[in-house]
Each structure stands twice: as structure tokens, then as C-alpha cells.
Design an enzyme around this catalytic site. Structure first.
Site, PDB file in Angstrom:
ATOM      1  N   GLY A  82       0.815  -1.216   0.000  1.00 47.15           N
ATOM      2  CA  GLY A  82       0.000   0.000   0.000  1.00 47.15           C
ATOM      3  C   GLY A  82       0.851   1.269   0.000  1.00 47.15           C
ATOM      4  O   GLY A  82       1.965   1.270   0.516  1.00 47.15           O
ATOM      5  N   ARG A 146       1.071  -5.741  -4.980  1.00 45.95           N
ATOM      6  CA  ARG A 146       1.100  -6.684  -3.862  1.00 45.95           C
ATOM      7  C   ARG A 146       1.474  -8.102  -4.297  1.00 45.95           C
ATOM      8  O   ARG A 146       1.281  -9.048  -3.543  1.00 45.95           O
ATOM      9  CB  ARG A 146      -0.272  -6.722  -3.175  1.00 45.95           C
ATOM     10  N   ASP A 177       4.653  -7.719   5.248  1.00 44.83           N
ATOM     11  CA  ASP A 177       4.597  -8.811   4.275  1.00 44.83           C
ATOM     12  C   ASP A 177       5.651  -8.632   3.185  1.00 44.83           C
ATOM     13  O   ASP A 177       6.293  -9.599   2.763  1.00 44.83           O
ATOM     14  CB  ASP A 177       3.202  -8.893   3.638  1.00 44.83           C
ATOM     15  N   LYS A 203       8.179   0.528   5.429  1.00 42.04           N
ATOM     16  CA  LYS A 203       7.081   1.382   4.982  1.00 42.04           C
ATOM     17  C   LYS A 203       5.758   0.865   5.493  1.00 42.04           C
ATOM     18  O   LYS A 203       5.565  -0.353   5.521  1.00 42.04           O
ATOM     19  CB  LYS A 203       7.077   1.399   3.449  1.00 42.04           C
ATOM     20  N   THR A 204       4.870   1.659   5.921  1.00 41.16           N
ATOM     21  CA  THR A 204       3.431   1.375   6.060  1.00 41.16           C
ATOM     22  C   THR A 204       2.780   2.425   6.958  1.00 41.16           C
ATOM     23  O   THR A 204       3.286   2.723   8.049  1.00 41.16           O
ATOM     24  CB  THR A 204       3.086  -0.038   6.593  1.00 41.16           C
ATOM     25  N   ASP A 206       0.287   1.888   8.526  1.00 39.71           N
ATOM     26  CA  ASP A 206      -0.338   1.169   9.641  1.00 39.71           C
ATOM     27  C   ASP A 206       0.458   1.276  10.945  1.00 39.71           C
ATOM     28  O   ASP A 206      -0.095   1.051  12.022  1.00 39.71           O
ATOM     29  CB  ASP A 206      -0.508  -0.320   9.304  1.00 39.71           C
TER      30      ASP A 206
HETATM   31  P1  FBP Z   1       0.706  -2.048   3.615  1.00 39.03           P
HETATM   32  O1  FBP Z   1       0.644  -2.976   4.783  1.00 39.03           O
HETATM   33  O2  FBP Z   1       1.152  -2.685   2.362  1.00 39.03           O
HETATM   34  O3  FBP Z   1       1.529  -0.830   3.919  1.00 39.03           O
HETATM   35  O4  FBP Z   1      -0.760  -1.522   3.301  1.00 39.03           O
HETATM   36  C1  FBP Z   1      -1.453  -0.802   4.238  1.00 39.03           C
HETATM   37  C2  FBP Z   1      -2.898  -0.565   3.890  1.00 39.03           C
HETATM   38  O5  FBP Z   1      -3.101   0.807   3.619  1.00 39.03           O
HETATM   39  C3  FBP Z   1      -3.827  -1.056   5.004  1.00 39.03           C
HETATM   40  O6  FBP Z   1      -3.983  -0.083   6.004  1.00 39.03           O
HETATM   41  C4  FBP Z   1      -5.099  -1.366   4.257  1.00 39.03           C
HETATM   42  O7  FBP Z   1      -5.898  -2.307   4.919  1.00 39.03           O
HETATM   43  C5  FBP Z   1      -4.579  -1.917   2.963  1.00 39.03           C
HETATM   44  O8  FBP Z   1      -3.331  -1.286   2.734  1.00 39.03           O
HETATM   45  C6  FBP Z   1      -5.481  -1.647   1.806  1.00 39.03           C
HETATM   46  O9  FBP Z   1      -5.001  -2.331   0.703  1.00 39.03           O
HETATM   47  P2  FBP Z   1      -5.293  -1.968  -0.797  1.00 39.03           P
HETATM   48  O10 FBP Z   1      -4.451  -0.783  -1.140  1.00 39.03           O
HETATM   49  O11 FBP Z   1      -4.848  -3.174  -1.546  1.00 39.03           O
HETATM   50  O12 FBP Z   1      -6.746  -1.656  -0.913  1.00 39.03           O
END
Ligand code: FBP
Length: 543
Positions: A82, A146, A177, A203-204, A206
Site C-alpha cells: 500500500g 502486492r 509482508d 514502509k506502512t 499502519d
Molecule cells: P501495507 O501494509 O502494504 O503498507 O498496506 C497498508 C494498507 O493501507 C492497510 O492499512 C489497508 O488495509 C490496505 O493497505 C489496503 O489495501 P489496498 O491498497 O490493496 O486496498
């Protein structure tokens, strides 16, 4: 690139990110001090057997000038998972670090995340491209994805693609991941003597890729500032109009770091923390009762309005739903979406009853396919609407019993994607650039299987310490796609930490009083107390 840029984008383009003083002084020709050999946080014997070539490496701390390389090298970089504010600056720091080491060094940006490495889709990054993305939000410079590199053929293809371009290092900018995947790739490259090193960057938005050595993942600071601005605006609207309850679902996947930080920044009336729900074994009914009680108590003093924050991953932490999701994950292990009508017969009696009790929309959302890493796509689950529906039902029951005579008009919101590509705050701008520079220093020192680490983040950037942490150190075994596999452990909110303790001590007062704080938008220019604020979580955790 867009044909027109905003005045803010132009002004930000001129911002020079700050670096730890050691990196400023010596550039990326780094000498690293080595700590003792390390072990994984759990399941040591199994993790060692999965990673015989990269397990047990020492923690590295940058401590002065090393040898300058005499030969030019080629490096690959991918953005994975993400979006998170600051990704472009990691690439800019990496580019500046590498080209500062040797003018002939080349950086290949592989397109669309790990898929680009498999499909051999790339661009060669040059001054013009890098300059046009400095200090900007987004991942659009090279895109993200992803895809998980997992089959023997895929690993082999990635190694061949890199070798054909003379690439000797791959930098993976990603979350838990993606860095798990970086670790597996590093092991493959080492086991097969490919001469290709792999380095990760944390990175994230979250905030769940953190530990003693990784004090923060980049993007969390900016994203929580964006959400807190929006929550503050909504709280003020709520306190002005005095007629709506706003239920706000916040991104963050499993962990509640974002919800907790936003609560500390804005003081909403109710904030649910998933980790507390799990720890205290709270049922869905108990959570609903908790929210409904605050609605009732405020109604009793004529406050038929308020703000509720709920983390997007909440439902996964409610013990009975967690069991249900575990069973569903095994049933859906082939990664295909299930049919709600057929699922009941494949579940245990208890999980089947829980499944039946959920609103139809949530049932459908729980059956959607998992992401390539086996995660439930929690951002698609309408927890906000579910809570409104259930609280409304509860209040109606209480009204019939003569225990509630207020008004409950609720609106739902989801803040997630709004914050992931915002222009990075000064903190993320500096931190990301430093991470990229650190990754370049690790590459120059011929390291593999490490994640770039920049520490002492609560101090001014000049005092930050740079180094590397073995990826295997953060691993444990978990169930994914119906199998037990090694993965980097997510850092969840700890109930005994200072940030949660502060929230816990304040929440009763925030429930009843209108103690809202309105943080306003991110400030990029002006006095340091406005522009360089850290997250409250970090300040409390490190004070
Ligand atoms: P990462 O763990 O890859 O940083 O992604 C975080 C995130 O933004 C989460 O908070 C959210 O649940 C998810 O990505 C959403 O995924 P997508 O972009 O595939 O809709």
C-alpha cells in the site's frame, strides 16, 4: 508527470531533507559496527532452518567512514504494498546516496512492485525523474503492487532479470509482508550464489512494522496527521450542529496504532482499540453496549451527537469472529471467494452461529478473496456501518425498556486512502530520505538480508543513528493460506505502553465532555513546534 504543479508542490520541491550527521559527514561510504549475532523473536530453530544463509546476522550501526567503491554498480528498487507518504523520498535518498558513492552507479526502478521484477519492467532513474518527485507524496514514480514472489520459477526469473542488467542489489520498500518477501528473496539469492544482495526499508501507514530497532514505519506520521485533521473538522461540525453521531472507520489493517494516535490527537467520545477487545475477550455485543452507553449518557445531558473511532481491523479481534475468520481462511485457502449460502455447513457450530449473526454485507465481505499474502481485506469490511446498525438496534431495545429517550442519527465515514499519498510531513520527508541513504550505505558495505534502520527518531534529525537490522530477527511462524509459514511479526498496540495508558486514563472524560482537539492541516513551513511535531505515540513511548 502532471503538466502543472501546485505552489505547495513547487515550494516543497526546494526543501532539503535533513540527514543524521554521520551520513551528512561521510556520505554512504560507511563503516558499520557489528553487534552480537541475533536470533528471531520466536520459533528460532524453525526460522533458522528456513533461512540458513541469512539467519543470525549482527545488528549494524553506522559508525564512520568506510571504503569508497572504485567500481560502478547497478541497484534495483521496488515499492511494494500500500502507498505511504514518503516513498519517493526513500528512492531519492537511495539515488543520491548511490550516485554520491560513484558517479557511474545506476538505479533501476522496477514498475508496479514485485511484479516488475518478475516481468522485467523497469525504468532507469535519472536526475530529471528524481528531481521531479522529491518530497512528494504517492508512489506514482514507479508504481506499487502486492504480488508475492513465491514460486521457484519466479525467484529464478528475478535473479536472471537482475543478472542480465548487472544488478547486484535489490531494495524492497514495503511493510511487514513485503519485507518478509524481501527476506525470502535475500535467502534465495544467497543460497544460489547469485551475487545479488537484498535490503528492505520499513514502509506502512499502519505503524505495525516497529520494534526496538525500527522505531516507526514511514508514512504513519503523515497519514495520522491527515486523518486527525479530518476527524477534528468532523468533531467541530458535530459540536456545532449538535445532531449527528459520526462513526469513523480508520485504516490500519490489523493494528490500532492509527486509531490510537488519532484519538490522542483529537479526543473523540469513543475509540475502540482492537488489541484491547482481544485482550479483554470482548464480544461484539459488549463493544456495541460500550458505544451505546456513551450515546445514552450523552443523550441524558442533551448531547445527541458525538464522534466514534473504530479501527478497520476490529472485527478480526473480536474473539468469536477471530475463530470464524480462522476457519474461513482455511476453507478459502485456494484464495477464491466463497458462497455465503454454502459456507455454513463447512464451519463449526459456534462459528456458523457467529456468521449467521453478522449483517449480510459483512458476511459477503468476510468471504471475499484474501490478498496475495493471505490477509483478509479489512479495508473492504464496513465496520462503521455494522456498528451503527447494531448500536441503533441496542438503543431501540433500551428505548422500549425506558432506558433511552435521546435521538440517534448516525453518519459513517472511512478515512484510509485519503492519507496514503499526502505530501509527506517534514518528519516523513527527512526520515524517508535518511532510510534511502542508509540503504545505499548497506549496499556499499555489501550487506544482505537487512532492513534499513534509522533510530533515535524523537531527537532532531542530526542526532538520528543509522544502521541495519537482520530481517530474520523480526520473524515468527504464523498460519497463512492454511499453512504455517515464517513471517515478520506485526507490532500491535501494547496495552501496557505509555500511549495506551494515556488514552485509557483520559477516555472517560472525553466520552462525556466535548474535549475535542482540532489539529488542523499539516504545516510544512513555519516554526519548528508546528512543522516538526512527532506523533504523540512516539513522544509518549519514548519519554
Ligand atoms: P501495507 O501494509 O502494504 O503498507 O498496506 C497498508 C494498507 O493501507 C492497510 O492499512 C489497508 O488495509 C490496505 O493497505 C489496503 O489495501 P489496498 O491498497 O490493496 O486496498
Amino acid at each position: 508527470m502532471p503538466s502543472q504543479t501546485s505552489p505547495l508542490a513547487r515550494a516543497r520541491g526546494a526543501y532539503q531533507p535533513k540527514l543524521p550527521s554521520a551520513l551528512q559527514e561521510f556520505g554512504c561510504a560507511a563503516a558499520f559496527a557489528e553487534g552480537d549475532p541475533t536470533g528471531s523473536i520466536a520459533d528460532q530453530a524453525q526460522i533458522r532452518s528456513h533461512f540458513p544463509n541469512t539467519y543470525g546476522l549482527p545488528v549494524l550501526t553506522f559508525d564512520g567512514a568506510g571504503e569508497r567503491p572504485t567500481k560502478a554498480t547497478n541497484t534495483a528498487v521496488i515499492l511494494s504494498g500500500g502507498q505511504a507518504p514518503g516513498g519517493h523520498n526513500v528512492i531519492a535518498g537511495l539515488y543520491d546516496g548511490l550516485t554520491g558513492l560513484h558517479a557511474g552507479n545506476r538505479l533501476y526502478g522496477f514498475l508496479g512492485g514485485p511484479e516488475g521484477l518478475i516481468e522485467n519492467q523497469y525504468v532507469i532513474l535519472d536526475d530529471k525523474t528524481i528531481d521531479s518527485y522529491r518530497n512528494t507524496g504517492g508512489f506514482d514514480m514507479i508504481g506499487s503492487g502486492r504480488t508475492k514472489i513465491q514460486t521457484e520459477d519466479q525467484f529464478k526469473t528475478v535473479a536472471e532479470n537482475c543478472k542480465a542488467l548487472g544488478i547486484t542489489a535489490v531494495v524492497v520498500i514495503g511493510g511487514d509482508d513485503s519485507n518478509t518477501n524481501a527476506c525470502v528473496l535475500a535467502e534465495y539469492m544467497a543460497a544460489n550464489n547469485t551475487g545479488i544482495n537484498v535490503i528492505g526499508c520499513p514502509k506502512t501507514i499502519d505503524g505495525d512494522l516497529k520494534n526496538e530497532w525500527i522505531e516507526a514505519s514511514f508514512g504513519f506520521d503523515t497519514a495520522t496527521k491527515v486523518y486527525a485533521d479530518l476527524i477534528g473538522n468532523i468533531a467541530r461540525d458535530s459540536a456545532s450542529a449538535k445532531k449527528y453521531w459520526h462513526f469513523i472507520k480508520l485504516m490500519g489493517r490489523s493494528a490500532s496504532h492509527i486509531a490510537l494516535e488519532c484519538a490522542l490527537k483529537t479526543h473523540p467520545n469513543v475509540t475502540i482499540i482492537s488489541e484491547e477487545v482481544e485482550e479483554k475477550n470482548l464480544t461484539l455485543r459488549a463493544i456495541v453496549d460500550q458505544i451505546a452507553s456513551v450515546v445514552r449518557d450523552r443523550a441524558a445531558i442533551s448531547k445527541n451527537y458525538g464522534v466514534v473511532l473504530a479501527p478497520e481491523g476490529l472485527i478480526e479481534f473480536v474473539p468469536e469472529v477471530k475463530l470464524l475468520i480462522g476457519e474461513l481462511n482455511d476453507i478459502l485457502a485456494d484464495n477464491s471467494a466463497g458462497d455465503p449460502a454454502a459456507i455454513g455447513s463447512q464451519l463449526s457450530a459456534a462459528s456458523s452461529a457467529v456468521f449467521d449473526s453478522l449483517p449480510a454485507a459483512v458476511q459477503r465481505q468476510l468471504l471475499m478473496d484474501r490478498d496475495p499474502h493471505g490477509n483478509v481485506r479489512v479495508s473492504h469490511i464496513e465496520t462503521d456501518k455494522m456498528l451503527i446498525e447494531m448500536v441503533d438496534k441496542r438503543l431501540k431495545e433500551w428505548a422500549l425498556m425506558g432506558e433511552f429517550d435521546g435521538a440517534f442519527r448516525a453518519l459513517n465515514h472511512f478515512f484510509g486512502y485519503e492519507g496514503r499519498c499526502a505530501a509527506p510531513s517534514n518528519f516523513d520527508t527527512d526520515y524517508c530520505y535518511s532510510l534511502g541513504f542508509t540503504a545505499a550505505a548497506l549496499i556499499a558495505a555489501d550487506k544482505t538480508g537487512y532492513i534499513a534502520s534509522v533510530r533515535n527518531l524523537d531527537r532532531p534529525a542530526g542526532e538520528w543513528a543509522a544502521g541495519g537490522v537482520p530481517l530474520t530477527m523480526m520473524m515468527n511462524l504464523e498460519r497463512r493460506h492454511g499453512e504455517t509459514v515464517p513471517v515478520i511479526q506485526k507490532a500491535l498496540v501494547q496495552l501496557d505502553n505509555a500511549a495506551f495508558a494515556h488514552f485509557e486514563a483520559s477516555r472517560d472524560a472525553w466520552a462525556i465532555n466535548d474535549d475535542y482537539v482540532y489539529p488542523g492541516p499539516i504545516q510544512y513551513f513555519g516554526p519548528s513546534e508546528l512543522c516538526d511535531q512527532h506523533t504523540i505515540t512516539m513522544d509518549l513511548e519514548r519519554s
